[in-house]
Write a protein that holds these residues in place. Sequence first.
Motif, PDB file in Angstrom:
ATOM      1  N   GLU A 229      29.563  43.591  16.761  1.00  0.00           N
ATOM      2  CA  GLU A 229      28.411  44.240  17.390  1.00  0.00           C
ATOM      3  C   GLU A 229      27.890  45.371  16.506  1.00  0.00           C
ATOM      4  N   PRO A 230      26.580  45.633  16.542  1.00  0.00           N
ATOM      5  CA  PRO A 230      26.012  46.733  15.742  1.00  0.00           C
ATOM      6  C   PRO A 230      26.620  48.084  16.129  1.00  0.00           C
ATOM      7  N   LEU A 231      26.639  48.992  15.182  1.00  0.00           N
ATOM      8  CA  LEU A 231      27.164  50.333  15.427  1.00  0.00           C
ATOM      9  C   LEU A 231      26.056  51.234  15.946  1.00  0.00           C
ATOM     10  N   THR A 232      26.299  51.823  17.107  1.00  0.00           N
ATOM     11  CA  THR A 232      25.342  52.715  17.751  1.00  0.00           C
ATOM     12  C   THR A 232      26.092  53.947  18.257  1.00  0.00           C
ATOM     13  N   ALA A 233      25.369  54.819  18.955  1.00  0.00           N
ATOM     14  CA  ALA A 233      25.996  56.009  19.523  1.00  0.00           C
ATOM     15  C   ALA A 233      27.059  55.666  20.555  1.00  0.00           C
ATOM     16  N   ASP A 234      27.039  54.440  21.080  1.00  0.00           N
ATOM     17  CA  ASP A 234      28.007  54.032  22.099  1.00  0.00           C
ATOM     18  C   ASP A 234      29.218  53.307  21.527  1.00  0.00           C
ATOM     19  N   SER A 235      29.271  53.106  20.217  1.00  0.00           N
ATOM     20  CA  SER A 235      30.379  52.353  19.618  1.00  0.00           C
ATOM     21  C   SER A 235      31.689  53.127  19.709  1.00  0.00           C
ATOM     22  N   ALA A 236      32.789  52.357  19.759  1.00  0.00           N
ATOM     23  CA  ALA A 236      34.106  52.954  19.987  1.00  0.00           C
ATOM     24  C   ALA A 236      34.760  53.493  18.720  1.00  0.00           C
ATOM     25  N   GLY A 237      34.256  53.138  17.541  1.00  0.00           N
ATOM     26  CA  GLY A 237      34.813  53.693  16.312  1.00  0.00           C
ATOM     27  C   GLY A 237      35.665  52.751  15.504  1.00  0.00           C
ATOM     28  N   GLU A 238      35.737  51.461  15.882  1.00  0.00           N
ATOM     29  CA  GLU A 238      36.345  50.442  15.040  1.00  0.00           C
ATOM     30  C   GLU A 238      35.246  49.878  14.136  1.00  0.00           C
ATOM     31  N   VAL A 239      35.404  50.046  12.833  1.00  0.00           N
ATOM     32  CA  VAL A 239      34.297  49.839  11.905  1.00  0.00           C
ATOM     33  C   VAL A 239      34.664  48.840  10.814  1.00  0.00           C
ATOM     34  N   ILE A 240      33.717  47.940  10.540  1.00  0.00           N
ATOM     35  CA  ILE A 240      33.799  47.039   9.390  1.00  0.00           C
ATOM     36  C   ILE A 240      32.572  47.277   8.524  1.00  0.00           C
ATOM     37  N   ALA A 241      32.779  47.383   7.211  1.00  0.00           N
ATOM     38  CA  ALA A 241      31.681  47.376   6.246  1.00  0.00           C
ATOM     39  C   ALA A 241      31.976  46.278   5.240  1.00  0.00           C
ATOM     40  N   ALA A 242      30.998  45.416   5.017  1.00  0.00           N
ATOM     41  CA  ALA A 242      31.165  44.326   4.051  1.00  0.00           C
ATOM     42  C   ALA A 242      30.003  44.352   3.079  1.00  0.00           C
ATOM     43  N   GLY A 243      30.318  44.328   1.792  1.00  0.00           N
ATOM     44  CA  GLY A 243      29.265  44.266   0.795  1.00  0.00           C
ATOM     45  C   GLY A 243      28.507  42.962   0.857  1.00  0.00           C
ATOM     46  N   ASP A 244      29.208  41.874   1.149  1.00  0.00           N
ATOM     47  CA  ASP A 244      28.591  40.556   1.315  1.00  0.00           C
ATOM     48  C   ASP A 244      28.601  40.215   2.798  1.00  0.00           C
ATOM     49  N   PRO A 245      27.439  40.196   3.454  1.00  0.00           N
ATOM     50  CA  PRO A 245      27.409  39.907   4.896  1.00  0.00           C
ATOM     51  C   PRO A 245      28.031  38.566   5.266  1.00  0.00           C
ATOM     52  N   ALA A 246      28.103  37.645   4.324  1.00  0.00           N
ATOM     53  CA  ALA A 246      28.694  36.338   4.603  1.00  0.00           C
ATOM     54  C   ALA A 246      30.179  36.429   4.918  1.00  0.00           C
ATOM     55  N   ARG A 247      30.826  37.527   4.595  1.00  0.00           N
ATOM     56  CA  ARG A 247      32.259  37.672   4.840  1.00  0.00           C
ATOM     57  C   ARG A 247      32.571  38.323   6.186  1.00  0.00           C
ATOM     58  N   ILE A 248      31.569  38.757   6.912  1.00  0.00           N
ATOM     59  CA  ILE A 248      31.816  39.458   8.178  1.00  0.00           C
ATOM     60  C   ILE A 248      32.608  38.599   9.157  1.00  0.00           C
ATOM     61  N   ASP A 249      32.194  37.364   9.368  1.00  0.00           N
ATOM     62  CA  ASP A 249      32.911  36.513  10.323  1.00  0.00           C
ATOM     63  C   ASP A 249      34.344  36.279   9.889  1.00  0.00           C
ATOM     64  N   ASP A 250      34.581  36.121   8.574  1.00  0.00           N
ATOM     65  CA  ASP A 250      35.945  35.952   8.073  1.00  0.00           C
ATOM     66  C   ASP A 250      36.799  37.176   8.412  1.00  0.00           C
ATOM     67  N   ILE A 251      36.235  38.360   8.199  1.00  0.00           N
ATOM     68  CA  ILE A 251      36.971  39.605   8.473  1.00  0.00           C
ATOM     69  C   ILE A 251      37.302  39.712   9.955  1.00  0.00           C
ATOM     70  N   ILE A 252      36.314  39.440  10.801  1.00  0.00           N
ATOM     71  CA  ILE A 252      36.530  39.526  12.248  1.00  0.00           C
ATOM     72  C   ILE A 252      37.603  38.547  12.693  1.00  0.00           C
ATOM     73  N   ASP A 253      37.579  37.335  12.161  1.00  0.00           N
ATOM     74  CA  ASP A 253      38.574  36.335  12.539  1.00  0.00           C
ATOM     75  C   ASP A 253      39.983  36.780  12.144  1.00  0.00           C
ATOM     76  N   VAL A 254      40.129  37.338  10.942  1.00  0.00           N
ATOM     77  CA  VAL A 254      41.458  37.778  10.520  1.00  0.00           C
ATOM     78  C   VAL A 254      41.930  38.953  11.385  1.00  0.00           C
ATOM     79  N   LEU A 255      41.065  39.904  11.654  1.00  0.00           N
ATOM     80  CA  LEU A 255      41.443  41.035  12.497  1.00  0.00           C
ATOM     81  C   LEU A 255      41.874  40.575  13.890  1.00  0.00           C
TER      82      LEU A 255
END
Length: 260
Positions: A229-255
């Motif tokens: 989910e996008p980071l907003t003022a309501d986010s809980a503070g668990e953060v992912i930053a990926a230089g290549d957006p194509a890797r986001i789903d991979d990161i989420i799946d591993v986490l």
Amino acid sequence: MRITDTDIALANALADAAGAAIRPLFRAAHGLEIKDDASPVTLADRAAETAMRMLLVAEAPRDGVIGEEFGIASGQSGRDWVLDPIDGTRAFIAGRPIFGTLIALMVDGWPVLGVIDQPVIGERWVGAVGRSTRFNRAPAATRRCAKLSEALLATTSPALFDAGQRPAFDRLDATTRSTVLGGDCYNYGCLASGHLDVVVEAGLKLHDFAALVPVVEGAGGRMCDWSGEPLTADSAGEVIAAGDPARIDDIIDVLAGHAR
């Protein structure tokens, strides 16, 4: 939300004011104290935030201010400046120039302008919605990463993950090529400039992550929470930053413990 040249000029002026307050106290008598939450604070933290708040009162009196050291001053414009005068105070007190000043402009709870400023070595990233991120006025760009096993991962410290989060990070650590520890906000600047591939952290507060989002995304990367989910003022503070957006789903799946 359209970000104007005036907004960017004010953000740069805020960073200049904070840097002028911080530099004389770096590797000097900085008046270390420990706050009630066990985190460190120095004269430099307080002086830098005071300098930025004074400038905002003069230049943007209708905007709100959310600062790490002096709390919330409500505004009337729907715009809030989020200030972290020294992100990485432990690095600052250790004489390591990998801390930074974080400045964000949020509109209706969404980060639309961000600055990561390292005032000692003179490095500054500026990102804004609808504009490309600039590093010391030159374009900044993330790098592509074909697969997660080739990624260079960074986090400030594994000790900052709680008992439920640590196994998730350990899975990611085992999946990526190598992991860099330390760095706080400086890691996100390095990611925006194509030197890191992934940064994952937890327990962050709004002032820790609001400025990072426009910087990373304006350089071609993506930031989100651990659920995507996008980071907003309501986010809980668990953060992912990926230089290549194509890797986001991979990161989420591993986490999440899902095999890829």
